[in-house]
Design a protein around this motif. Structure first.
Motif, short mmCIF file in Angstrom:
data_model
loop_
_atom_site.label_atom_id
_atom_site.label_comp_id
_atom_site.label_asym_id
_atom_site.label_seq_id
_atom_site.Cartn_x
_atom_site.Cartn_y
_atom_site.Cartn_z
N ASN A 280 0.84 -1.19 0.00
CA ASN A 280 0.00 0.00 0.00
C ASN A 280 0.88 1.24 0.00
O ASN A 280 1.91 1.31 0.67
CB ASN A 280 -0.90 0.00 1.24
CG ASN A 280 -2.07 0.97 1.09
OD1 ASN A 280 -1.89 2.13 0.75
ND2 ASN A 280 -3.27 0.48 1.36
N LEU A 281 0.44 2.25 -0.75
CA LEU A 281 1.20 3.50 -0.82
C LEU A 281 1.25 4.21 0.53
O LEU A 281 2.07 5.12 0.73
CB LEU A 281 0.59 4.41 -1.89
CG LEU A 281 1.43 5.60 -2.36
CD1 LEU A 281 2.75 5.12 -2.95
CD2 LEU A 281 0.68 6.43 -3.37
N ASN A 282 0.40 3.80 1.47
CA ASN A 282 0.45 4.37 2.83
C ASN A 282 1.79 4.13 3.49
O ASN A 282 2.19 4.88 4.39
CB ASN A 282 -0.66 3.75 3.69
CG ASN A 282 -1.98 4.45 3.52
OD1 ASN A 282 -2.02 5.67 3.34
ND2 ASN A 282 -3.06 3.70 3.54
N VAL A 283 2.49 3.07 3.07
CA VAL A 283 3.79 2.77 3.68
C VAL A 283 4.76 3.92 3.47
O VAL A 283 5.49 4.32 4.40
CB VAL A 283 4.36 1.47 3.08
CG1 VAL A 283 5.78 1.20 3.59
CG2 VAL A 283 3.46 0.28 3.41
N THR A 284 4.78 4.52 2.29
CA THR A 284 5.67 5.65 2.04
C THR A 284 5.27 6.85 2.86
O THR A 284 6.13 7.61 3.34
CB THR A 284 5.66 6.01 0.55
OG1 THR A 284 4.32 6.35 0.15
CG2 THR A 284 6.14 4.84 -0.30
N SER A 285 3.97 7.03 3.06
CA SER A 285 3.50 8.16 3.87
C SER A 285 3.95 8.01 5.32
O SER A 285 4.40 8.98 5.95
CB SER A 285 1.98 8.25 3.79
OG SER A 285 1.50 9.29 4.60
N ILE A 293 5.77 1.64 11.79
CA ILE A 293 5.20 0.91 10.67
C ILE A 293 4.21 -0.16 11.12
O ILE A 293 3.37 -0.63 10.35
CB ILE A 293 6.32 0.29 9.81
CG1 ILE A 293 5.82 -0.06 8.40
CG2 ILE A 293 6.89 -0.95 10.48
CD1 ILE A 293 5.51 1.11 7.56
N SER A 294 4.29 -0.56 12.39
CA SER A 294 3.42 -1.62 12.89
C SER A 294 1.96 -1.17 12.98
O SER A 294 1.07 -2.01 13.11
CB SER A 294 3.89 -2.09 14.26
OG SER A 294 3.87 -1.02 15.20
N LYS A 295 1.70 0.13 12.93
CA LYS A 295 0.33 0.62 12.99
C LYS A 295 -0.43 0.33 11.71
O LYS A 295 -1.66 0.31 11.70
CB LYS A 295 0.33 2.13 13.26
CG LYS A 295 0.91 2.53 14.60
CD LYS A 295 0.87 4.03 14.78
CE LYS A 295 1.46 4.44 16.14
NZ LYS A 295 1.43 5.92 16.31
N LEU A 296 0.29 0.12 10.61
CA LEU A 296 -0.37 -0.12 9.33
C LEU A 296 -0.96 -1.52 9.28
O LEU A 296 -0.39 -2.47 9.83
CB LEU A 296 0.62 0.05 8.18
CG LEU A 296 1.03 1.48 7.83
CD1 LEU A 296 2.12 1.44 6.76
CD2 LEU A 296 -0.15 2.27 7.32
N PRO A 297 -2.09 -1.70 8.60
CA PRO A 297 -2.64 -3.06 8.42
C PRO A 297 -1.74 -3.85 7.48
O PRO A 297 -1.00 -3.27 6.68
CB PRO A 297 -4.02 -2.80 7.80
CG PRO A 297 -3.89 -1.46 7.14
CD PRO A 297 -2.95 -0.67 8.01
N PRO A 298 -1.77 -5.19 7.55
CA PRO A 298 -0.92 -5.98 6.65
C PRO A 298 -1.32 -5.80 5.20
O PRO A 298 -2.46 -5.44 4.89
CB PRO A 298 -1.18 -7.42 7.13
CG PRO A 298 -2.51 -7.37 7.81
CD PRO A 298 -2.59 -6.01 8.44
N THR A 299 -0.37 -6.06 4.32
CA THR A 299 -0.61 -5.91 2.89
C THR A 299 -1.67 -6.89 2.43
O THR A 299 -1.62 -8.08 2.75
CB THR A 299 0.69 -6.15 2.09
OG1 THR A 299 1.68 -5.25 2.56
CG2 THR A 299 0.46 -5.92 0.62
N ALA A 300 -2.66 -6.40 1.68
CA ALA A 300 -3.73 -7.25 1.18
C ALA A 300 -3.19 -8.21 0.13
O ALA A 300 -2.15 -7.98 -0.49
CB ALA A 300 -4.85 -6.39 0.59
N SER A 301 -3.91 -9.31 -0.04
CA SER A 301 -3.50 -10.32 -1.02
C SER A 301 -3.57 -9.74 -2.42
O SER A 301 -4.53 -9.05 -2.78
CB SER A 301 -4.40 -11.55 -0.93
OG SER A 301 -4.10 -12.48 -1.93
N SER A 302 -2.55 -10.02 -3.22
CA SER A 302 -2.48 -9.47 -4.57
C SER A 302 -3.28 -10.27 -5.57
O SER A 302 -3.65 -9.78 -6.63
CB SER A 302 -1.02 -9.40 -5.04
OG SER A 302 -0.46 -10.69 -5.08
N GLY A 303 -3.52 -11.55 -5.27
CA GLY A 303 -4.29 -12.37 -6.19
C GLY A 303 -3.52 -12.84 -7.40
O GLY A 303 -4.09 -13.34 -8.36
#
Length: 527
Positions: A280-285, A293-303
Motif C-alpha cells: 500500500n502507498l500508505n507505507v511511504t507516507s 510501521i506496525s500501525k499499518l494493516p498488513p498488505t492485502a492479497s495481490s491475487g
C-alpha cells in the motif's frame, strides 16, 4: 509482428569424428504447445474481438451467441487458426492455405479492367432478403454455401474490380463464419487485447507506449523498480516480463488492495512472480513521517498467485526450514550460535515476503527506476516516492494529458531535483501494406498520451571550504547557504506529501460511492 514457430524443433549434432559411427541426437521442445492451465488470447475474426481465457479441459467459451467447447486447442501450437463448427459447437483446426483456397474457390474473380464508377449505393443490387438468409442459417446451411448464394444473387458483384471482390468476400466470410486464432500472451498481444476491449482500464496505453516506458525508465534485469499504477497490473507485468525473474519489483497500490489481475494472464513462472512485492502507498507516507510501521494493516492479497503456486512455495519453504535446522544442529556442537555474537541465524529479505517490515527494508535500500502510470495527480505520488529513488536513478511518468506532467517538470526544475527532463508525446500511425493499396489506416487514435522522463540528482549536504583568499571563501559560503536552502525546500516537500495518500483514497471512496448511487438510481428507474 508475431510469427508462428514450429511445434517441435529437431536438432542434429555430430561428434566430429571421420568414421561412420556419428552420434545423432534429436531434441524436442514443446514451449510453443498449448497446455491445460495456460492462459491464451482468442483473436476472433482477425481482431474483431479479443478474449483472454485460461485453458481447462471441458470448459466452454462464449463466442458470438454460442458456448463453444475448446478441448481441441489443447496440444496444438500457438498462433494456430480454428473455425467454429455451428453443428457441433466446437473448434476445428484450419490452416491458412485452406482459408486462401476457400476464398479463391468461392467464385471466379473478375480479371478484366473493370471499375466501380457505375456502382450505386442504394442497396438494391441484392435479390436475397434478410429473411431468406436467416432461413438458410436456421437450416444449418454451410457458411460457404450462404456466401456463394449471396454472391450469385448480387447484380453488382461481377462489375466490381478484383480488389473490391476480394474485399467483399472477406467481409462476408467474417460475417457468416467465425475464425479464431490462438495467440500466446505477451506484452504486445495483451495490450492490444485490453486496448480493443476498453482502453480506459489501461489508461489508454498502446504497445508502442510501453516501448518508451521501459526504455526511458531503464528497466533491465538485476535492478530494483518502484512502480505505481492503476492499469490492472499491465505495467507491473510488462516490467516483470522485461526483467524475467532477475531483480525486485515494488508495486504500490492505491485503495483497499492491489489490482494485478492482468499479471496472471502473462503466464509467468513462480520465479518471476516472486519478484513482485505489492504494498500500500500508505507505507511511504508513514516512512516520510517517521512513524511506527506496525500501525499499518498488513498488505492485502495481490491475487497473482494461484493455489498450485502457493502449495509449491509452501512445500519449498518447509524443505528449506528442515535443511536449515539440520545445518544448525550440525554447527551447534562447536560452541556458540550461527552468528559471531552467538545469536540465532535469521532469514533477511525472504523471497515473496510482502510484510510491511520487508517492504520498508526494500524501500530503504533504494530503487533505480521509478515508473508512475495512474489517473491521479502524478506530482503528489512522485514526491511521496521520491526519497526512495537512488541518485542518478531514472524516473518516467505517463499521463493522458500534458498539464499534470508540466506541473511536475516545473516543480523539479525549480527545486533542482532532476536533470535531463523532457516531455514527449506518444504518437504512432499504422499502415495497411497490400499490393497497390498501401496507405495509412483510417480508423485509429491519433495520440496515446504523454511521457515525462528524467534523472534524479541529489544536492550535497555540505561543501568543504578551501583555504584560499577571502573572495573565494565568501563565494563558498554563499554556495553553501544556497544549497542548504534548497535542502530545506526538499525536506518541506517530503513533509508536505504525508497527507497525499489520504486525499487520494478519499477520491477513490467518493468515486465508488457515486458509482453505487448511479446504479441504485438506474435500478429504481427500471422498476
Amino acid at each position: 509482428m508475431e510469427t508462428e514457430t514450429p511445434m517441435d524443433v529437431e536438432t542434429t549434432s555430430n561428434n566430429g569424428n571421420n568414421n561412420n559411427n556419428n552420434n545423432n541426437t534429436i531434441v524436442k521442445t514443446n514451449s510453443n504447445v498449448i497446455k491445460e492451465g495456460d492462459h491464451v488470447i482468442l483473436d476472433i475474426n482477425d481482431g474483431e474481438k479479443f478474449s483472454v481465457i485460461k485453458v481447462k479441459l471441458g470448459s466452454k467459451v462464449k463466442i458470438g451467441k454460442k458456448q463453444i467447447l475448446i478441448n481441441s486447442i489443447i496440444g496444438e501450437s500457438y498462433y494456430s487458426s480454428f473455425q467454429v463448427s455451428n453443428e457441433k459447437n466446437t473448434l476445428e483446426r484450419i490452416t491458412q492455405k485452406e482459408l486462401d483456397d476457400r476464398l479463391n474457390n468461392l467464385v471466379e474473380l473478375n480479371q478484366n479492367d473493370a471499375d466501380n464508377r457505375n456502382l450505386d449505393q442504394n442497396n438494391t443490387a441484392q435479390k436475397l432478403t434478410q429473411e431468406d438468409i436467416t432461413q438458410m442459417k436456421e437450416k444449418g446451411t454451410d457458411s460457404n454455401t450462404i456466401i456463394k448464394t449471396i454472391v450469385e444473387n448480387s447484380e453488382s458483384f461481377k462489375t466490381k474490380t478484383s480488389f473490391s471482390q476480394i474485399k467483399y468476400l472477406k467481409k462476408k466470410i467474417k460475417k457468416y463464419s467465425t475464425i479464431v486464432k490462438i495467440i500466446k500472451p505477451t506484452l504486445k498481444s495483451l495490450t492490444e487485447a485490453y486496448y480493443k476491449k476498453d482502453s480506459r482500464k489501461i489508461c489508454g496505453l498502446r504497445f508502442d507506449s510501453f516501448g518508451q516506458l521501459l526504455t526511458l525508465g531503464n528497466i533491465r534485469a538485476n535492478s530494483q523498480v518502484l512502480v505505481v499504477e492503476t492499469c490492472m497490473g499491465l505495467v507491473t507485468g510488462s516490467i516483470a516480463e522485461r526483467m524475467n525473474g532477475d531483480g525486485t519489483i515494488l508495486s504500490a497500490y492505491i485503495g483497499k488492495g492491489p489490482s494485478l489481475s492482468i499479471v496472471n494472464n502473462f503466464g509467468f513462472d513462480t520465479d518471476v512472480l516472486n519478484t513482485i512485492y505489492p504494498f500500500n502507498l500508505n507505507v511511504t507516507s508513514v516512512l516520510n513521517k517517521d512513524e511506527d510501521i506496525s500501525k499499518l494493516p498488513p498488505t492485502a492479497s495481490s491475487g497473482i498467485y494461484d493455489k498450485q503456486v502457493k502449495e509449491k512455495e509452501k512445500g519449498k519453504q518447509q524443505k528449506d526450514k528442515v535443511k536449515e535446522k539440520e545445518e544448525g544442529d550440525n554447527n551447534s556442537g562447536g560452541g556458540g550460535g550461527g552468528e559471531e555474537d552467538g545469536g540465532p541465524k535469521t532469514i533477511v529479505n525472504q523471497r515473496n515476503d510482502t510484510s510491511n517490515e520487508n517492504i520498508v527494508k526494500l524501500l530503504k535500500d533504494g530503487v533505480w527506476s521509478l515508473v508512475i502510470v495512474t489517473k491521479y495527480s502524478p506530482l503528489n505520488i512522485l514526491l511521496s516516492c521520491w526519497p526512495y529513488l537512488n541518485s542518478s536513478g531514472s524516473f518516467v511518468i505517463y499521463s493522458h494529458f500534458p498539464q499534470p506532467l508540466m506541473e511536475v517538470h516545473q516543480f523539479l526544475h525549480k527545486n533542482q531535483m532532476a536533470v535531463n527532463q523532457q516531455i514527449s508525446e506518444i504518437w504512432m500511425r499504422e499502415h495497411q501494406v497490400l499490393p497497390k493499396r498501401t496507405h495509412p489506416m483510417m480508423g485509429m487514435d491519433g495520440a496515446s498520451g504523454f511521457i515525462l522522463y528524467g534523472t534524479k540528482v541529489t544536492k550535497p549536504s555540505s561543501i568543504q571550504k578551501p583555504i584560499s583568499s577571502p573572495t573565494t571563501t565568501t563565494t563558498t559560503t554563499t554556495t553553501t547557504t544556497k544549497t542548504n536552502n534548497l535542502l530545506d525546500i526538499e525536506n518541506k516537500v517530503i513533509a508536505a506529501t504525508t497527507t497525499i495518500v489520504a486525499t487520494i483514497e478519499e477520491e477513490v471512496e467518493n468515486s465508488e460511492s457515486a458509482l453505487k448511487k448511479r446504479r441504485i438510481d438506474e435500478e429504481q428507474k427500471k422498476e
